[in-house]
Design a protein around this motif. Structure first.
Motif, PDB file in Angstrom:
ATOM      1  N   ARG A   1       0.877  -1.176   0.000  1.00  0.00           N
ATOM      2  CA  ARG A   1       0.000   0.000   0.000  1.00  0.00           C
ATOM      3  C   ARG A   1       0.908   1.218   0.000  1.00  0.00           C
ATOM      4  O   ARG A   1       1.299   1.697   1.046  1.00  0.00           O
ATOM      5  CB  ARG A   1      -0.887  -0.010   1.245  1.00  0.00           C
TER       6      ARG A   1
ATOM      7  N   ALA B   1      -1.552   6.244  -0.041  1.00  0.00           N
ATOM      8  CA  ALA B   1      -2.705   6.183   0.862  1.00  0.00           C
ATOM      9  C   ALA B   1      -3.979   6.721   0.219  1.00  0.00           C
ATOM     10  O   ALA B   1      -5.081   6.395   0.664  1.00  0.00           O
ATOM     11  CB  ALA B   1      -2.398   6.961   2.139  1.00  0.00           C
TER      12      ALA B   1
ATOM     13  N   VAL C   1      -7.211   2.894  -2.545  1.00  0.00           N
ATOM     14  CA  VAL C   1      -7.466   1.689  -1.761  1.00  0.00           C
ATOM     15  C   VAL C   1      -7.069   0.438  -2.511  1.00  0.00           C
ATOM     16  O   VAL C   1      -6.980   0.433  -3.730  1.00  0.00           O
ATOM     17  CB  VAL C   1      -8.961   1.580  -1.384  1.00  0.00           C
TER      18      VAL C   1
ATOM     19  N   HIS D   1      -2.214  14.543  -2.758  1.00  0.00           N
ATOM     20  CA  HIS D   1      -2.040  13.796  -1.507  1.00  0.00           C
ATOM     21  C   HIS D   1      -0.811  12.886  -1.577  1.00  0.00           C
ATOM     22  O   HIS D   1      -0.042  12.785  -0.619  1.00  0.00           O
ATOM     23  CB  HIS D   1      -3.286  12.982  -1.202  1.00  0.00           C
TER      24      HIS D   1
END
Length: 87
Positions: free
Chosen positions: A36, A39, A42, A84
């Motif tokens: 992952r 972030a 998903v 982000h």
């Protein structure tokens, strides 16, 4: 980096479950890494080891300037997600 949301944008892409089988085999052979990494998205994500090094360097540098006009078309509507990741 490859993940389900990106694969779903390809019109001629096979189903994600088929892609996932291949990606997991590549991960087992050590060709790519799974995890992952971003972030903002998903699910399972896969990347070349070199891409992970670049992502880590960007994160460590702190400040990143994103040229929105040069993003690939599949990220055109994802400015908040890209910002982000870059921060």
């Amino acid at each position: 980096m490859v993940f389900r949301d990106i694969a779903a944008r390809e019109t001629l892409s096979p189903p994600w479950r088929d892609i996932l089988v291949v990606l997991r085999k590549m991960e087992t052979r050590g060709e790519i890494r799974g995890g992952r990494f971003a972030a903002a998205f998903v699910g399972e994500q896969f990347a070349l080891p070199e891409a992970l090094d670049l992502l880590r360097a960007v994160r460590r540098a702190g400040e990143v300037h994103v040229e929105w006009d040069t993003l690939p078309p599949w990220l055109a509507g994802e400015r908040s997600a890209v910002a982000h990741i870059a921060s």
